[in-house]
Design a protein around this motif. Sequence first.
Motif, PDB file in Angstrom:
ATOM      1  N   ARG A 126      -0.061 -35.047  24.793  1.00  0.00           N
ATOM      2  CA  ARG A 126      -1.689 -34.561  24.454  1.00  0.00           C
ATOM      3  C   ARG A 126      -2.073 -35.936  24.000  1.00  0.00           C
TER       4      ARG A 126
ATOM      5  N   HIS B  86      -9.029 -24.353  18.075  1.00  0.00           N
ATOM      6  CA  HIS B  86      -8.142 -23.821  18.554  1.00  0.00           C
ATOM      7  C   HIS B  86      -6.773 -23.511  17.754  1.00  0.00           C
TER       8      HIS B  86
ATOM      9  N   THR C 254      -2.284 -20.889  23.956  1.00  0.00           N
ATOM     10  CA  THR C 254      -3.073 -21.483  23.085  1.00  0.00           C
ATOM     11  C   THR C 254      -4.353 -20.439  22.929  1.00  0.00           C
TER      12      THR C 254
ATOM     13  N   PHE D  80       3.593 -26.776  16.106  1.00  0.00           N
ATOM     14  CA  PHE D  80       2.286 -27.770  16.001  1.00  0.00           C
ATOM     15  C   PHE D  80       1.210 -27.207  16.185  1.00  0.00           C
TER      16      PHE D  80
ATOM     17  N   ALA E 166      -2.383 -22.882  18.078  1.00  0.00           N
ATOM     18  CA  ALA E 166      -1.197 -22.709  19.212  1.00  0.00           C
ATOM     19  C   ALA E 166      -0.592 -21.451  18.584  1.00  0.00           C
TER      20      ALA E 166
ATOM     21  N   LEU F  55      -4.456 -31.699  26.934  1.00  0.00           N
ATOM     22  CA  LEU F  55      -3.019 -31.202  26.765  1.00  0.00           C
ATOM     23  C   LEU F  55      -2.404 -30.897  27.898  1.00  0.00           C
TER      24      LEU F  55
ATOM     25  N   TRP G 204       0.353 -21.323  29.526  1.00  0.00           N
ATOM     26  CA  TRP G 204       0.874 -22.437  30.125  1.00  0.00           C
ATOM     27  C   TRP G 204       1.891 -22.492  31.198  1.00  0.00           C
TER      28      TRP G 204
ATOM     29  N   TRP H  57     -10.409 -29.489  26.067  1.00  0.00           N
ATOM     30  CA  TRP H  57     -10.995 -28.627  25.489  1.00  0.00           C
ATOM     31  C   TRP H  57     -12.248 -29.424  24.704  1.00  0.00           C
TER      32      TRP H  57
HETATM   33  C1  SIN Z   1      -2.858 -28.795  19.249  1.00  0.00           C
HETATM   34  O1  SIN Z   1      -3.226 -28.136  18.235  1.00  0.00           O
HETATM   35  O2  SIN Z   1      -3.827 -29.856  19.670  1.00  0.00           O
HETATM   36  C2  SIN Z   1      -1.825 -28.287  20.118  1.00  0.00           C
HETATM   37  C3  SIN Z   1      -2.328 -26.970  20.534  1.00  0.00           C
HETATM   38  C4  SIN Z   1      -0.920 -26.310  21.496  1.00  0.00           C
HETATM   39  O3  SIN Z   1       0.105 -27.009  21.357  1.00  0.00           O
HETATM   40  O4  SIN Z   1      -0.959 -25.366  22.029  1.00  0.00           O
END
Ligand code: SIN
Length: 293
Positions: free
Chosen positions: A284, A270, A136, A104, A272, A124, A255, A263
């Motif tokens: 989230r 961003h 991330t 994701f 992941a 998150l 993490w 953020w």
């Molecule tokens: C996201 O895109 O909101 C999730 C980012 C992540 O899981 O690091």
Amino acid sequence: MNGTATLESVEYKHIQVRPIAGTMGAEIFGVDLAKLNDEVYDEFYNAWLRHQVVVLRDQDITPDQQVDFAMRLGGIHFHPYMNGMDNHPEILEIIKEPGDKYTFGSTWHTDQMFNPQPAKATMLYAKESPSTGGDTLFANMHDAYDALSDGMKTMLADVKTWCVGDKFRRSGGSRRKDRYQGNLKMAAKVRDAGNLQTESAHPLYRTHPETGRMALYLGNHVQTLEGFNDAEAEPILDFLREHAIRPEFTCRVNWKPGTITLWDNRSVQHHAIADYSERRRMHRITIAGDTPF
Ligand code: SIN
């Protein structure tokens, strides 16, 4: 904090701030979200506006406390086509199991940019994290904007992007909006919050509503530039997409269970990183935002 914030020469009494990269991002110490008073909250919020991506370690909060914190930050942006948790529809539980192929959020993006009022921020909360990997990446869209030439700034000053949430079709080619119609519980919440729309136009260069800074507003939902044909828009967007994620505009968050990162989607993209095979589980919440200008 409302209006244009003053971010110069802040001295904090309750929190400590340790930047994690030259461009933006900071770890913040002295904040316990389980017992957050107004003075600490105000300093935290100021530090968040200043550093755009802030990381809190070793947090231990319940889903209700996470929702309460989100309400304080501006309320919930309900996702138009993703299910929340059974007893907490405000929270999306993002789980990647060993062997899962899909990660994701593994493209450069800005959350819910397809909506007329995209998410202001994303919180998150790591519940389980891989022993290595699963970080991330974040990119600073203020610095990306500032680094553009005057020519690029002027040429595209009034241009809007066309943003669509249906670009990535994984479930038999159906539109996400149609798939989500089966989820009646969420449907009511999303409708009440006015978040049903999955296509929108937004300024390519936006003004941060709280600090007044300009940002390049880009993400994977951007399909084209309004008023341009594809042959014109594609090379411009290709350039901007690459420019926006130059290494010197980025920071990276690792993490651990208990890490919470907040953020600012108004000034940050961003991504992941899909480089792990152990279980990763995150809670989230996206925070309600305004119409970009
Ligand atoms: C996201 O895109 O909101 C999730 C980012 C992540 O899981 O690091």
